[in-house]
Write an enzyme that holds these catalytic residues in place. Structure first.
Site, short mmCIF file in Angstrom:
data_model
loop_
_atom_site.label_atom_id
_atom_site.label_comp_id
_atom_site.label_asym_id
_atom_site.label_seq_id
_atom_site.Cartn_x
_atom_site.Cartn_y
_atom_site.Cartn_z
N GLU A 172 -57.78 -39.03 56.48
CA GLU A 172 -58.46 -40.06 55.68
C GLU A 172 -59.94 -39.74 55.53
O GLU A 172 -60.52 -39.05 56.35
CB GLU A 172 -58.34 -41.42 56.40
N ASP A 173 -60.54 -40.29 54.49
CA ASP A 173 -61.97 -40.13 54.31
C ASP A 173 -62.76 -41.09 55.20
O ASP A 173 -63.67 -40.69 55.91
CB ASP A 173 -62.39 -40.29 52.84
N ARG A 180 -68.22 -37.83 44.04
CA ARG A 180 -67.29 -37.17 44.97
C ARG A 180 -67.70 -35.74 45.27
O ARG A 180 -67.37 -35.20 46.32
CB ARG A 180 -65.88 -37.16 44.38
N PHE A 223 -72.75 -48.43 52.44
CA PHE A 223 -71.81 -47.83 51.50
C PHE A 223 -72.22 -46.39 51.24
O PHE A 223 -73.33 -46.11 50.78
CB PHE A 223 -71.73 -48.61 50.19
N ASP A 232 -62.67 -48.38 56.98
CA ASP A 232 -63.65 -49.44 56.79
C ASP A 232 -63.05 -50.71 57.40
O ASP A 232 -63.08 -50.89 58.60
CB ASP A 232 -63.92 -49.54 55.29
P1 IMP Z 1 -60.34 -50.09 54.08
O1 IMP Z 1 -58.97 -50.57 53.70
O2 IMP Z 1 -61.35 -51.19 53.98
O3 IMP Z 1 -60.38 -49.43 55.43
O4 IMP Z 1 -60.79 -49.06 52.97
C1 IMP Z 1 -60.54 -47.72 53.04
C2 IMP Z 1 -60.88 -47.05 51.74
O5 IMP Z 1 -61.96 -47.73 51.07
C3 IMP Z 1 -61.35 -45.64 51.94
O6 IMP Z 1 -60.27 -44.73 51.96
C4 IMP Z 1 -62.30 -45.45 50.79
O7 IMP Z 1 -61.61 -44.99 49.64
C5 IMP Z 1 -62.87 -46.82 50.52
N1 IMP Z 1 -64.18 -47.01 51.14
C6 IMP Z 1 -64.49 -47.80 52.21
N2 IMP Z 1 -65.79 -47.72 52.53
C7 IMP Z 1 -66.34 -46.85 51.66
C8 IMP Z 1 -67.67 -46.32 51.47
O8 IMP Z 1 -68.63 -46.61 52.20
N3 IMP Z 1 -67.81 -45.45 50.44
C9 IMP Z 1 -66.80 -45.07 49.63
N4 IMP Z 1 -65.55 -45.51 49.77
C10 IMP Z 1 -65.31 -46.41 50.76
MG MG Z 2 -62.42 -44.87 47.11
#
Ligand code: IMP
Ligand code: MG
Length: 178
Positions: A98-99, A164, A151, A102
């Site tokens: 995963e990237d 990206r 962010f 959050d």
């Molecule tokens: P979550 O479900 O809130 O954990 O969101 C995960 C996804 O939200 C990641 O795989 C990202 O694609 C996106 N995301 C969450 N925070 C960021 C950020 O700071 N920058 C860019 N994308 C984010």
């Molecule tokens: Mg995204």
């Protein structure tokens, strides 16, 4: 393009060093297991490419695309599978790449979905973790960097599909998305 970047949070050299370190660890932990590395598109693209290229053990790659966000910067909690795996994972050693974690809502859904397919093991490997934002009860097994609640974009991460291709992780100025 870079006028909207307030600061560089993690440099390309810092990323490369951590990714190499993690590759060594995964080489040890997955030796003889032919792990299936699953890239969660599109954000984990760069991380997946660099991490798996740095690993020396035999492994396989597959890709999934899920959506939890539109162009907003907040998680909706609603996850759709846009592209599913081509590989059956029953009995396989699976690593989700995963990237960023959050809220954790996206990954929580993914983990439940993949667990139901009965892999031999399932672990989470993330480039970035924002633990202060967590809503789901979920921890990564491998994490390169914990970051504050900002962010960030670059090295695969986007805002509205932009940024990206930046080689570093940068903080997006709030005025760029407010
Ligand atoms: P979550 O479900 O809130 O954990 O969101 C995960 C996804 O939200 C990641 O795989 C990202 O694609 C996106 N995301 C969450 N925070 C960021 C950020 O700071 N920058 C860019 N994308 C984010
Ligand atoms: Mg995204």
């Amino acid at each position: 393009m870079e006028k909207n970047i307030g600061e560089i949070l993690i440099t390309r050299e810092e990323i490369a060093a951590k990714v190499a370190e993690l590759a060594r660890l995964l080489d040890e932990e997955y030796a003889g297991k032919n792990p299936l590395m699953i890239c969660v598109l599109k954000g984990a693209l760069m991380f997946m490419a660099d991490l798996t290229r740095a690993m020396k053990i035999p492994l396989e790659l597959d890709f999934m695309a899920v959506s939890s966000y539109g162009v907003s910067t907040r998680s909706s909690g609603v996850v759709r599978i846009l592209k599913d795996l081509e590989t059956g994972i029953e009995g396989r050693h699976v690593v989700i790449v995963e990237d960023i974690i959050d809220t954790g809502l996206t990954l929580k859904y993914l983990v439940q979905n993949l667990q139901s397919r009965r892999p031999a093991s399932l672990k989470i490997c993330t480039l970035l973790d924002k633990p202060s934002r967590r809503q789901a009860d979920l921890q990564p097994d491998y994490c390169c960097f914990e970051i504050p609640d900002k962010f960030v974009v670059g090295y695969g991460l986007d805002y509205a599909e932009e940024y990206r291709n930046l080689p570093f992780i940068g903080v997006l100025k709030p005025e760029a998305y407010q």
